[in-house]
Design a protein around this motif. Structure first.
Motif, PDB file in Angstrom:
ATOM      1  N   GLY A  29      13.085  10.296 -28.324  1.00  0.00           N
ATOM      2  CA  GLY A  29      11.766  10.040 -28.892  1.00  0.00           C
ATOM      3  C   GLY A  29      10.814  11.216 -28.851  1.00  0.00           C
ATOM      4  O   GLY A  29       9.613  11.051 -29.040  1.00  0.00           O
ATOM      5  N   GLY A  30      11.293  12.420 -28.612  1.00  0.00           N
ATOM      6  CA  GLY A  30      10.433  13.602 -28.538  1.00  0.00           C
ATOM      7  C   GLY A  30      10.938  14.710 -29.441  1.00  0.00           C
ATOM      8  O   GLY A  30      11.723  14.477 -30.363  1.00  0.00           O
ATOM      9  N   SER A  31      10.485  15.927 -29.173  1.00  0.00           N
ATOM     10  CA  SER A  31      10.915  17.101 -29.929  1.00  0.00           C
ATOM     11  C   SER A  31      10.652  18.347 -29.087  1.00  0.00           C
ATOM     12  O   SER A  31      10.028  18.275 -28.028  1.00  0.00           O
ATOM     13  N   LEU A  32      11.095  19.495 -29.594  1.00  0.00           N
ATOM     14  CA  LEU A  32      10.830  20.755 -28.894  1.00  0.00           C
ATOM     15  C   LEU A  32       9.333  20.977 -28.699  1.00  0.00           C
ATOM     16  O   LEU A  32       8.921  21.588 -27.713  1.00  0.00           O
ATOM     17  N   ALA A  33       8.518  20.490 -29.624  1.00  0.00           N
ATOM     18  CA  ALA A  33       7.064  20.666 -29.524  1.00  0.00           C
ATOM     19  C   ALA A  33       6.485  19.962 -28.304  1.00  0.00           C
ATOM     20  O   ALA A  33       5.378  20.288 -27.877  1.00  0.00           O
ATOM     21  N   ASN A  34       7.206  19.036 -27.719  1.00  0.00           N
ATOM     22  CA  ASN A  34       6.715  18.280 -26.571  1.00  0.00           C
ATOM     23  C   ASN A  34       7.097  18.886 -25.226  1.00  0.00           C
ATOM     24  O   ASN A  34       6.703  18.371 -24.185  1.00  0.00           O
ATOM     25  N   ILE A  35       7.861  19.974 -25.226  1.00  0.00           N
ATOM     26  CA  ILE A  35       8.287  20.577 -23.962  1.00  0.00           C
ATOM     27  C   ILE A  35       7.080  21.137 -23.218  1.00  0.00           C
ATOM     28  O   ILE A  35       6.272  21.861 -23.785  1.00  0.00           O
ATOM     29  N   VAL A  36       6.980  20.782 -21.962  1.00  0.00           N
ATOM     30  CA  VAL A  36       5.885  21.254 -21.118  1.00  0.00           C
ATOM     31  C   VAL A  36       6.325  22.467 -20.313  1.00  0.00           C
ATOM     32  O   VAL A  36       5.599  23.438 -20.186  1.00  0.00           O
ATOM     33  N   THR A  37       7.527  22.430 -19.767  1.00  0.00           N
ATOM     34  CA  THR A  37       8.044  23.540 -18.972  1.00  0.00           C
ATOM     35  C   THR A  37       9.555  23.564 -19.054  1.00  0.00           C
ATOM     36  O   THR A  37      10.183  22.540 -19.320  1.00  0.00           O
ATOM     37  N   MET A  38      10.112  24.730 -18.848  1.00  0.00           N
ATOM     38  CA  MET A  38      11.567  24.843 -18.773  1.00  0.00           C
ATOM     39  C   MET A  38      11.919  26.003 -17.862  1.00  0.00           C
ATOM     40  O   MET A  38      11.153  26.952 -17.729  1.00  0.00           O
ATOM     41  N   ILE A  82      10.666  13.089 -19.820  1.00  0.00           N
ATOM     42  CA  ILE A  82      12.101  13.173 -20.040  1.00  0.00           C
ATOM     43  C   ILE A  82      12.608  14.414 -19.314  1.00  0.00           C
ATOM     44  O   ILE A  82      12.125  15.518 -19.560  1.00  0.00           O
ATOM     45  N   TRP A  83      13.550  14.230 -18.417  1.00  0.00           N
ATOM     46  CA  TRP A  83      14.146  15.343 -17.676  1.00  0.00           C
ATOM     47  C   TRP A  83      15.495  15.633 -18.321  1.00  0.00           C
ATOM     48  O   TRP A  83      16.349  14.758 -18.412  1.00  0.00           O
TER      49      TRP A  83
END
Length: 92
Positions: free
Chosen positions: A67-76, A28-29
Motif C-alpha cells: 500500500g505504499g511507494s518509494l515516495a513514502n520511504i522515511v529512512t533506509m 512497513i519494515w
C-alpha cells in the motif's frame, strides 16, 4: 504523506532530509534486497548502476503490495561494498 523538513546544502548533497514528520498510517519494515540478476534473468554482476536500479524496483514492488511507494520511504540503511560507488548510489 510524510512532511520532509528542508535540508541544508550539505544534507541536499547526500540526498536526505534532517527530519520527517508523519501522522497516523502504518509502518512497513522491509527486509534487505540484493540484485545479481534482473527480473528477466540478465546477469548484473559488476554493474553497480543496474544493480541499484533493480533493487529499487524490487523495493517499490514490495511497497506497492503493502500500500505504499518509494515516495513514502522515511529512512533506509544501505551497504555498498565499494565506497567509490557512494555518490553514484545517491544519483540513482
Amino acid at each position: 504523506m510524510p512532511n520532509y523538513l528542508e535540508p541544508n546544502d550539505a544534507q541536499k548533497s547526500r540526498a536526505y532530509s534532517p527530519a520527517v514528520i508523519t501522522q497516523g498510517g502504518q509502518v512497513i519494515w522491509l527486509s534487505g534486497q540484493t540484485a545479481l540478476r534482473d527480473q528477466q534473468g540478465k546477469d548484473l554482476s559488476g554493474n553497480f548502476e543496474a544493480q541499484s536500479e533493480e533493487v529499487f524496483s524490487l523495493i517499490d514492488k514490495t511497497l506497492q503490495r503493502a500500500g505504499g511507494s518509494l515516495a513514502n520511504i522515511v529512512t533506509m540503511t544501505v551497504f555498498i561494498n565499494d565506497a567509490r560507488n557512494g555518490e553514484r548510489f545517491v544519483e540513482v
